[in-house]
Design an enzyme around this catalytic site. Structure first.
Site, PDB file in Angstrom:
ATOM      1  N   PHE A  92       4.259  28.213  78.771  1.00 58.18           N
ATOM      2  CA  PHE A  92       4.130  28.443  77.337  1.00 58.18           C
ATOM      3  C   PHE A  92       5.391  27.875  76.655  1.00 58.18           C
ATOM      4  O   PHE A  92       6.483  27.930  77.224  1.00 58.18           O
ATOM      5  CB  PHE A  92       4.042  29.959  77.143  1.00 58.18           C
ATOM      6  CG  PHE A  92       3.851  30.433  75.742  1.00 58.18           C
ATOM      7  CD1 PHE A  92       2.613  30.365  75.135  1.00 58.18           C
ATOM      8  CD2 PHE A  92       4.907  30.993  75.039  1.00 58.18           C
ATOM      9  CE1 PHE A  92       2.426  30.839  73.839  1.00 58.18           C
ATOM     10  CE2 PHE A  92       4.730  31.468  73.746  1.00 58.18           C
ATOM     11  CZ  PHE A  92       3.491  31.380  73.149  1.00 58.18           C
ATOM     12  N   ASN A 189       6.676  39.353  76.088  1.00 58.73           N
ATOM     13  CA  ASN A 189       5.859  38.633  75.106  1.00 58.73           C
ATOM     14  C   ASN A 189       4.582  38.248  75.842  1.00 58.73           C
ATOM     15  O   ASN A 189       4.486  37.168  76.413  1.00 58.73           O
ATOM     16  CB  ASN A 189       6.599  37.378  74.617  1.00 58.73           C
ATOM     17  CG  ASN A 189       5.719  36.523  73.723  1.00 58.73           C
ATOM     18  OD1 ASN A 189       4.762  37.026  73.132  1.00 58.73           O
ATOM     19  ND2 ASN A 189       6.030  35.238  73.631  1.00 58.73           N
ATOM     20  N   PRO A 190       3.611  39.166  75.871  1.00 62.12           N
ATOM     21  CA  PRO A 190       2.447  38.922  76.733  1.00 62.12           C
ATOM     22  C   PRO A 190       1.461  37.956  76.073  1.00 62.12           C
ATOM     23  O   PRO A 190       1.545  37.706  74.863  1.00 62.12           O
ATOM     24  CB  PRO A 190       1.813  40.312  76.833  1.00 62.12           C
ATOM     25  CG  PRO A 190       2.123  40.953  75.536  1.00 62.12           C
ATOM     26  CD  PRO A 190       3.473  40.421  75.110  1.00 62.12           C
TER      27      PRO A 190
HETATM   28  N1  GLN Z   1       7.987  34.955  77.931  1.00 64.47           N
HETATM   29  C1  GLN Z   1       7.608  33.610  77.551  1.00 64.47           C
HETATM   30  C2  GLN Z   1       7.858  33.401  76.078  1.00 64.47           C
HETATM   31  O1  GLN Z   1       8.043  34.329  75.350  1.00 64.47           O
HETATM   32  C3  GLN Z   1       6.177  33.323  77.937  1.00 64.47           C
HETATM   33  C4  GLN Z   1       5.189  34.111  77.163  1.00 64.47           C
HETATM   34  C5  GLN Z   1       3.777  33.967  77.673  1.00 64.47           C
HETATM   35  O2  GLN Z   1       3.522  33.247  78.640  1.00 64.47           O
HETATM   36  N2  GLN Z   1       2.873  34.619  77.040  1.00 64.47           N
HETATM   37  O3  GLN Z   1       7.896  32.286  75.619  1.00 64.47           O
END
Ligand code: GLN
Length: 283
Positions: A92, A189-190
């Site tokens: 991401f 941050n799911p």
């Molecule tokens: N923790 C990472 C971010 O905040 C990935 C988040 C995710 O894959 N949803 O960018």
């Protein structure tokens, strides 16, 4: 549109302006920084000479961008908390809004703790916390082996590998590998996009890994797991700090209130005034 190098002497400003109105200035600069392997300021103070080969390379980067490829996947790099992170199509792309989570912890009065970063992706949260808070220890998990490899590289790049443990697995399942899985803070941050919203995502977002975006039917799958299981991994009076999607606040409050062991301590808005993060305390 393309002028011949035989008839025109070019400088970097020619490239900066060549696609103005088509590609944003900041993305143009990011591509040029990548092309010249330099800092943004160097574009303006160093006198790069431009030949046809460079211009062709630049044109090909621009055409990838115009075909919808996110600029960070082209350059392999994204900025988060003022630090450079390696990103690939397996990770991401870190968003500026997510810096809220890191800033909350930086500004917290209690600064020596063990932190668990779930769904770490490129490791942007885990690595920037470890870098900016030298006294903490971090455990970071992700279901994607490919993403974890990138996160490990990012930890090495910022010299914090010895203070971050990375484990592969789905949310808390990854912690079977941790000898002492107890934390003061769980940060996450799911993935929180609803399945039905997928067809409407921007083209750029559609190129990011689906597992990093997909939060299930109503987008809340990961919050449910966290609400159900986090108490097993939190120290007494520990906290959970979550990024949340637009309009998800009430649903999250409902999910966490089912257990009678949490209190919502704080909701934090982003730069657009959208409720973007939730700080929850274990009672
Ligand atoms: N923790 C990472 C971010 O905040 C990935 C988040 C995710 O894959 N949803 O960018």
């Amino acid at each position: 549109m393309i002028l011949s190098s035989k008839t025109c002497k070019r400088d970097v400003f020619y490239l900066i302006n060549k696609y103005s109105g088509i590609v944003s200035k900041v993305e143009t600069e990011m591509l040029l920084e990548y092309l010249f392997n330099c800092a943004r300021i160097d574009l303006y103070i160093r006198n790069f000479s431009i030949n046809e080969t460079i211009e062709e390379l630049y044109d090909s980067l621009i055409s990838r961008r115009l075909n919808g490829e996110p600029v960070q996947y082209i350059t392999g790099c994204a900025e988060f908390m003022g630090l450079d992170f390696i990103v690939t199509k397996d990770t991401f792309i870190p968003r500026p809004e997510t810096e809220i989570l890191v800033n909350e912890l930086l500004n917290s009065p209690d600064k020596s703790f063990r932190i668990l970063d779930l769904c770490t992706g490129s490791g942007n949260i885990a690595v920037s916390l470890a870098k900016l808070m030298p006294q903490i220890e971090v455990t970071a998990t992700d279901i994607s082996e490919a993403a974890l490899k990138i996160a490990e590289k990012n930890a090495a790049r910022h010299n914090v590998s010895e203070r971050i443990k990375f484990y592969k697995g789905n949310v808390f399942n990854a912690l079977v590998f941790d000898k002492n899985p107890k934390f003061d803070i769980i940060v996450c941050n799911p993935p929180y996009v609803k399945k039905a919203e997928f067809p409407y995502l921007q083209n750029e977002v559609k190129q990011e890994p689906e597992i990093a975006l997909n939060g299930g039917g109503d987008g809340l799958d990961f919050y449910r797991i966290i609400a159900k299981e986090s108490h097993r991994y939190l120290e007494k009076c520990g906290s959970i700090l979550l990024e949340i999607g637009f309009g998800q606040k009430q649903a999250l409050k409902d999910i966490f209130s089912l257990y009678n062991i949490f209190e919502i301590h704080k909701i934090i808005k982003d730069f657009s005034g959208i409720e973007r993060a939730m700080w929850i305390n274990l009672l």
